[in-house]
Each structure stands twice: as C-alpha cells, then as structure tokens.
Write an enzyme that holds these catalytic residues in place. Structure first.
Site, PDB file in Angstrom:
ATOM      1  N   GLU A 155     -11.443  -4.303  -2.840  1.00 15.08           N
ATOM      2  CA  GLU A 155     -10.432  -3.031  -3.333  1.00 15.08           C
ATOM      3  C   GLU A 155     -10.379  -3.306  -4.802  1.00 15.08           C
ATOM      4  O   GLU A 155      -9.473  -4.033  -5.203  1.00 15.08           O
ATOM      5  CB  GLU A 155      -9.150  -3.258  -2.612  1.00 15.08           C
ATOM      6  CG  GLU A 155      -9.396  -3.426  -0.962  1.00 15.08           C
ATOM      7  CD  GLU A 155      -8.036  -3.880  -0.537  1.00 15.08           C
ATOM      8  OE1 GLU A 155      -7.018  -3.395  -0.681  1.00 15.08           O
ATOM      9  OE2 GLU A 155      -8.100  -5.023   0.296  1.00 15.08           O
TER      10      GLU A 155
ATOM     11  N   HIS B 272      -9.671   1.406   0.642  1.00 14.52           N
ATOM     12  CA  HIS B 272      -9.637   0.094   1.596  1.00 14.52           C
ATOM     13  C   HIS B 272     -10.599  -0.060   2.581  1.00 14.52           C
ATOM     14  O   HIS B 272     -10.352  -0.375   3.862  1.00 14.52           O
ATOM     15  CB  HIS B 272      -8.136   0.170   2.312  1.00 14.52           C
ATOM     16  CG  HIS B 272      -7.681  -1.290   2.754  1.00 14.52           C
ATOM     17  ND1 HIS B 272      -8.147  -1.644   3.745  1.00 14.52           N
ATOM     18  CD2 HIS B 272      -6.772  -2.079   2.296  1.00 14.52           C
ATOM     19  CE1 HIS B 272      -7.439  -2.810   3.742  1.00 14.52           C
ATOM     20  NE2 HIS B 272      -6.796  -3.032   2.973  1.00 14.52           N
TER      21      HIS B 272
ATOM     22  N   HIS C  56       0.916  -1.252  -0.068  1.00 14.50           N
ATOM     23  CA  HIS C  56       0.054   0.080  -0.062  1.00 14.50           C
ATOM     24  C   HIS C  56       0.924   1.089  -0.076  1.00 14.50           C
ATOM     25  O   HIS C  56       0.565   2.162   0.854  1.00 14.50           O
ATOM     26  CB  HIS C  56      -1.179   0.105   1.209  1.00 14.50           C
ATOM     27  CG  HIS C  56      -2.141  -1.057   1.026  1.00 14.50           C
ATOM     28  ND1 HIS C  56      -2.493  -1.641  -0.246  1.00 14.50           N
ATOM     29  CD2 HIS C  56      -2.511  -1.975   2.023  1.00 14.50           C
ATOM     30  CE1 HIS C  56      -3.281  -2.543   0.094  1.00 14.50           C
ATOM     31  NE2 HIS C  56      -3.298  -2.724   1.514  1.00 14.50           N
TER      32      HIS C  56
END
Length: 381
Positions: free
Chosen positions: A345, A205, A131
């Site tokens: 996601e 997220h 991420h």
C-alpha cells in the site's frame, strides 16, 4: 471544467505510458449493475486490454474487486483476494481492494492536532483509528463521473466527505481515477481538495496472490523487492515509534529480491512479533516524487507473474495478511488464511499527523492532494 485539478495530469500520464510501450492502443471500459448498498445502486465497471489483463471496479468503496492476467503458460487468473458478490463486501468488510481514506493506516488514539485544535476520530482498531475510522471511504457508494474506452480505458469516480465526517475537518471533494493501458499498467490517481486545513492519506488496499486468488500454497513463496534503506518500527499497538531504522542485515531488508517466507516467522525479531509477521511501512529511498516511481516488485516464480507497484508517495506498507484466520469465505468459496495474500500500500507514513519528522499529510485550501500509483502486471517467461 475539470472536476479535480490533477485529473488531466493523471490521464496524460496514463496515455504517455501507453504510447511509450509501442503496443496497439485499444482498451475497453464497460459497466453493469452489481446490486445495491444502503439503498443506493452499485455498479461494476470492467476495464480490459487486448493482452488479457482486466480489472473490475465496484462503485461501492471505489473497490478494485479483481485484477486478472496471464501467467507464463498463458492461463488467465485473478490475482486479488476478495469476494464474488457485493453483499459480502458490505456484510464482511475486510478492506479487500478498497479505496481507504480519509487517512489510510493508523492514527494513534484517533487524535491529532491541527493549527492548535484537537481532533478526535472514531476508534476502530482497539485504541487507534484505522483506514479513516469506522465508516471510511471504503463503505461509501461513489458516483461515476465518466467511463470511456480508447487508448487508455478510464473510469473516474467521485465522493464528497462533509466537514466533520468521522471527526475530520473540512469539506473534502475527492476523485479516484482508474486507467488501464495495453501494457498492463493499472493506474490509480487519488485527488482531493478541501475548504479547510485537514489531513489526507489515500491508497488502495488490494491483497495479491500472483499464483491466483485461492492458490493453496498462498503467497509466501513470492519474491519481494522494496527499494528502501529504512523502515518505521512500531510499538505494540502497531503505531510507528518515529524512528527510521536501517534494514541492512535484518529480516526487513528487501533491497534485493528474496522470499517473503524467509523472515515472516522469525520470532527473534521483536518487530516481527509485534506485527505477527510483516505489517510495517518502508521509507522508500525515492521519497516524494512528481511521477510514480518503483515502490515494490513482487514475483511468483511458479506462474511467472510479476507485479510492480509505483507511486508518488514516500512510503509503502507491506502487509502479509497476518490477520486472515480462515473465518472469511472469499471468491469461489476459498477460505483465506495468514499468508494467502500480500498487500503493498503506497502512502504517507502511518500516524504522520502526530510525527513532525514524517512527511506531512496536511492539505490546505488551494493546495489539493494528489497521489498517483500504478499496479503494473506482467509475465516473466
């Protein structure tokens, strides 16, 4: 002058959805102070429609803090895992509802090549980058560009990531545009432009429990549909092998709605063992599209709440909260455990910069990045 090339397109799409619904056009946007992070003031922006659907967004991390809507009994519930206060997002980060970037999901070894040059990113997921790295977009305070009520309530946030930030090349100017209409469509548009070749993969997220955040039965009884014939298997470090594996006949087959619980503990499948459950990317049949199309449908049979996730991107990561272990105290004092929520996601595939057969995540000067997605919340009565 437009802040980002595709902002007008994103707003036009949201308005078109509202007009197509045939419902009254009235949605409100409001703002309030939320405290400060790293010495910078943070605000909460609330988008609310007349049907009881509302969303709260923090400027810290461009975070979707809550999404609330009625069930079939009319009771309003917040369906997102997360925290009640800003301080917890800062002190106990766990990606709840945040905007992730520059690169969502994992990059193997934190390394990638671009035009013959090697780049090294921070390793914040054992041997990988996850991420965006240790200080990604989720840990920045975004600037408010605009807030407005009207046919579609709209919030535009911006952030500039400088050349070399967390090891990524190029100065990247980004915006996230949140929109809410009267039909319960929460749109999120991610736009970015760079002054050098780089890689970008942004998403939200949010972790959902449609029965209501903190519901003691969790989300494993939800019915899930993913319109995908294949998924991307992973190795022990949760990096895709590069294979597109057919889902037919196995626990990864969600082409027809079925309970999440039915396959999540099936230790006979080595991929379930590797992910400690579901933590994988599905290759959507639709591929890359100009406008958002269905990536997943989630339904709670008890409350009747339905979530549809739409996207322009080619993949969707389904994560069933496998690493929630009861050590995080969330909203209203709830302890979050494995299976208490589900993330869906939309994104480019994990480790795409190192997998030539995957859809490219490259962004060049003059060729901006754009990802439009929608969380559509409704009720099945």
């Amino acid at each position: 002058m437009r802040k980002v090339v595709d902002l007008k397109t994103a707003l036009s799409y949201a308005l078109a959805v509202a007009l197509a619904s045939g419902t009254a056009l009235a949605a409100e946007a409001s703002r309030a102070p939320a405290g400060s992070a790293n010495g910078t003031a943070v605000e909460t922006i609330t988008l609310k429609n007349g049907a009881g659907v509302s969303a709260k967004i923090l400027t810290y991390g461009a975070t979707l803090q809550s999404l609330s809507g009625p069930g079939k009994d009319g009771a309003i519930a917040d369906v997102l895992l997360g925290y009640d206060d800003l301080k917890s997002y800062v002190d106990y980060p766990n990606y709840f509802g945040v905007t992730v970037g520059r690169y969502a999901n994992r990059i193997a070894g934190g390394k990638f090549m671009l035009d013959g040059k090697a780049y090294q990113l921070p390793l914040n997921d054992k041997v990988n980058t996850l991420h965006g790295g240790g200080k990604g977009f989720d840990k920045q305070v975004w600037k408010i560009v605009s807030i407005k009520s009207g046919p579609v309530a709209t919030l535009v946030l911006s952030l500039t990531s400088m050349d070399g930030d967390s090891g990524y090349p190029g100065k990247l100017d980004t915006t996230v545009t949140y929109t809410l209409d009267e039909s319960g469509n929460l749109g999120i548009a991610f736009d970015a432009k760079s002054d050098k070749p780089t890689i970008v993969n942004m998403t939200n997220h949010a972790i959902f429990n449609l029965a209501g955040e903190g519901s003691p039965d969790g989300a494993l009884g939800h019915m899930l549909t993913i319109p995908a014939k294949a998924y991307t298997p992973v190795d022990a470090a949760l990096i895709p092998t590069g294979e597109l594996k057919p889902v037919a006949g196995g626990v990864f087959d969600f082409r027809k709605a079925r309970r999440v619980a039915d396959g999540i503990r099936d230790g006979r499948d080595p991929q379930i063992v590797a992910g400690r459950g579901y933590d994988h990317n599905w290759a959507l049949d639709k591929g890359v599209t100009k406008t958002p199309e269905l990536a997943a449908r989630l339904e709670d049979p008890v409350s009747g709440r339905v979530l549809e996730v739409l996207t322009t991107e080619p993949g969707v990561q389904f994560y069933a909260g496998n690493f929630l272990d009861g050590t995080l105290v969330g909203k209203s004092g709830h302890l979050y455990r494995m299976g208490d929520g589900i993330a869906l996601e939309p994104q480019k595939f994990p480790d795409a910069p190192n997998k030539p057969t995957f859809v490219s995540a490259r962004v060049d000067p003059g060729k901006p990045y754009h990802h439009a997605m929608v969380y559509r919340l409704s009720v099945k009565r």
